[in-house]
Design an enzyme around this catalytic site. Structure first.
Site, short mmCIF file in Angstrom:
data_model
loop_
_atom_site.label_atom_id
_atom_site.label_comp_id
_atom_site.label_asym_id
_atom_site.label_seq_id
_atom_site.Cartn_x
_atom_site.Cartn_y
_atom_site.Cartn_z
N VAL A 63 52.16 19.22 51.92
CA VAL A 63 51.87 18.36 50.76
C VAL A 63 50.70 18.87 49.92
CG1 VAL A 63 52.96 16.25 51.60
CG2 VAL A 63 50.57 16.72 52.23
N ASN A 107 47.81 10.51 54.18
CA ASN A 107 47.10 10.61 55.47
C ASN A 107 46.81 12.05 55.89
OD1 ASN A 107 46.50 9.71 58.44
ND2 ASN A 107 48.17 11.19 58.61
N TYR A 150 34.42 18.69 54.00
CA TYR A 150 35.29 17.57 54.41
C TYR A 150 34.79 16.28 53.75
CZ TYR A 150 37.50 14.19 57.62
OH TYR A 150 38.22 13.15 58.15
N ALA A 151 33.48 16.05 53.81
CA ALA A 151 32.91 14.83 53.22
C ALA A 151 33.18 14.79 51.71
CB ALA A 151 31.41 14.76 53.50
N LYS A 207 36.75 13.76 51.06
CA LYS A 207 37.02 12.34 51.31
C LYS A 207 36.34 11.45 50.27
CE LYS A 207 39.64 12.97 54.91
NZ LYS A 207 41.05 12.57 54.90
P1 NAD Z 1 45.36 14.93 63.23
O1 NAD Z 1 44.83 16.31 63.11
O2 NAD Z 1 45.88 14.48 64.54
O3 NAD Z 1 46.48 14.65 62.13
C1 NAD Z 1 46.46 15.19 60.85
C2 NAD Z 1 47.89 15.41 60.45
O4 NAD Z 1 47.93 15.95 59.12
C3 NAD Z 1 48.60 16.44 61.36
O5 NAD Z 1 49.85 15.92 61.76
C4 NAD Z 1 48.77 17.65 60.47
O6 NAD Z 1 49.88 18.42 60.79
C5 NAD Z 1 48.91 16.97 59.11
N1 NAD Z 1 48.70 17.91 58.01
C6 NAD Z 1 47.64 18.75 57.83
N2 NAD Z 1 47.83 19.49 56.73
C7 NAD Z 1 49.03 19.11 56.19
C8 NAD Z 1 49.75 19.50 55.05
N3 NAD Z 1 49.30 20.46 54.23
N4 NAD Z 1 50.94 18.90 54.80
C9 NAD Z 1 51.42 17.93 55.62
N5 NAD Z 1 50.77 17.53 56.73
C10 NAD Z 1 49.58 18.11 57.01
O7 NAD Z 1 44.16 14.00 62.77
P2 NAD Z 1 44.04 12.42 62.57
O8 NAD Z 1 42.80 12.04 63.23
O9 NAD Z 1 45.31 11.74 62.90
O10 NAD Z 1 43.78 12.38 60.98
C11 NAD Z 1 44.59 11.67 60.06
C12 NAD Z 1 43.73 11.39 58.82
O11 NAD Z 1 42.66 10.52 59.19
C13 NAD Z 1 43.10 12.65 58.23
O12 NAD Z 1 43.15 12.60 56.82
C14 NAD Z 1 41.67 12.56 58.71
O13 NAD Z 1 40.77 13.23 57.86
C15 NAD Z 1 41.45 11.07 58.73
N6 NAD Z 1 40.34 10.64 59.57
C16 NAD Z 1 40.38 10.83 60.93
C17 NAD Z 1 39.29 10.43 61.70
C18 NAD Z 1 39.25 10.62 63.20
O14 NAD Z 1 38.18 10.36 63.80
N7 NAD Z 1 40.30 11.01 63.85
C19 NAD Z 1 38.18 9.84 61.09
C20 NAD Z 1 38.18 9.67 59.72
C21 NAD Z 1 39.27 10.06 58.98
#
Ligand code: NAD
Length: 243
Positions: free
Chosen positions: A61, A87, A152-153, A156
């Site tokens: 994406v 997401n 990253y910050a 977001k």
């Molecule tokens: P994760 O790494 O398990 O999942 C991220 C998903 O995004 C993976 O399935 C990955 O394949 C997919 N992805 C990455 N690049 C992509 C692309 N170009 N096209 C399509 N899919 C893609 O991590 P998560 O913790 O499930 O994170 C989900 C969201 O939540 C992220 O945006 C992350 O920044 C945010 N987030 C997570 C946390 C945390 O503590 N886990 C905290 C704050 C924010």
């Protein structure tokens, strides 16, 4: 609920749980994945056992053409899109002075440009329908900053700025835009943290625990059903930051 919902990055972690929760509520969910085809197939099969159908669709994406193809697939099949959940995301930890242009491009493209592309691609249909709902999964780091996670910050914080701006621009078209800004959630994204790192972090969190993917999915479910919330950055972080 019977809504047509796209979830990006849904093969694992938070996106996977969001997809499952919304599908179990009776929505038609299109779970996007990029590389993890096997995990996406397993998600589909897991739900099939409960007699729940879900579409899985491969697309990077952060690539405009692939984002367009994903949205075209959904519109050809279902004729409308009710909810987009941006997401997909990646994190990278480095000293600010060590980040390269390649790192910058990869993080900004994956976390922010993807949301820009996906949102632009779904909007003509939502504006035509005078109805839509966009949920951006941002991060606590975009709100308060994060040492060694500056890019990253930035990505977001950019997402949250997009949320607020679009809520103003699209409110008259009955399109709501909100961010959920998770704190520390137990997913693969944090698998590099040691037991000691986790202990220190939990001490900083008033509720004294790490969040679960279900905590985020419950909030998404609520935002999907709600009709009066827009332009908000919802902090789901156990009180880690209270501002
Ligand atoms: P994760 O790494 O398990 O999942 C991220 C998903 O995004 C993976 O399935 C990955 O394949 C997919 N992805 C990455 N690049 C992509 C692309 N170009 N096209 C399509 N899919 C893609 O991590 P998560 O913790 O499930 O994170 C989900 C969201 O939540 C992220 O945006 C992350 O920044 C945010 N987030 C997570 C946390 C945390 O503590 N886990 C905290 C704050 C924010």
């Amino acid at each position: 609920m019977n809504k047509i919902i796209i979830v990006t990055g849904a093969s694992r972690g938070i996106g996977r749980e969001i997809a499952k929760t919304l599908a179990r509520e009776g929505n038609i969910v299109i779970a996007n994945y990029n590389k993890s085809e096997q995990l996406a197939i397993e998600l589909k099969e897991e739900l099939q056992k409960e007699n729940i159908k879900i579409d899985i669709f491969k697309a990077d994406v952060s690539n405009r053409k692939e984002a367009k193809i994903l949205v075209e697939f959904v519109l050809n099949k279902y004729k409308r899109i009710d909810v987009l959940i941006n997401n997909a995301g990646i994190a990278q930890s480095k000293l600010f002075t060590d980040f390269t242009d390649e790192d910058w491009n990869k993080i900004i493209n994956t976390n922010l440009y993807s949301a820009f592309c996906m949102t632009q691609e779904v909007l003509p249909n939502m504006i035509h329908n005078k109805s839509g709902n966009i949920i951006n999964i941002s991060s606590v780091h975009g709100i308060v900053g994060a040492s060694c996670e500056t890019v990253y910050a930035i990505s977001k914080a950019g997402m949250d700025a997009m949320t607020k701006s679009l809520a103003k621009e699209l409110g008259p078209s009955n399109i709501r835009v909100n961010s959920i800004a998770p704190g520390l959630i137990d997913t693969d994204m944090n698998k590099n943290l040691t037991e000691n790192d986790l202990k220190i972090l939990k001490e900083e969190i008033p509720l004294g625990k790490v969040g679960k993917v279900t905590d985020i999915a419950k909030c998404v479910k609520w935002l999907v059903e709600d009709e009066f919330t827009t332009g908000q950055i919802i902090s789901l972080n156990g009180g880690w930051t209270i501002i």
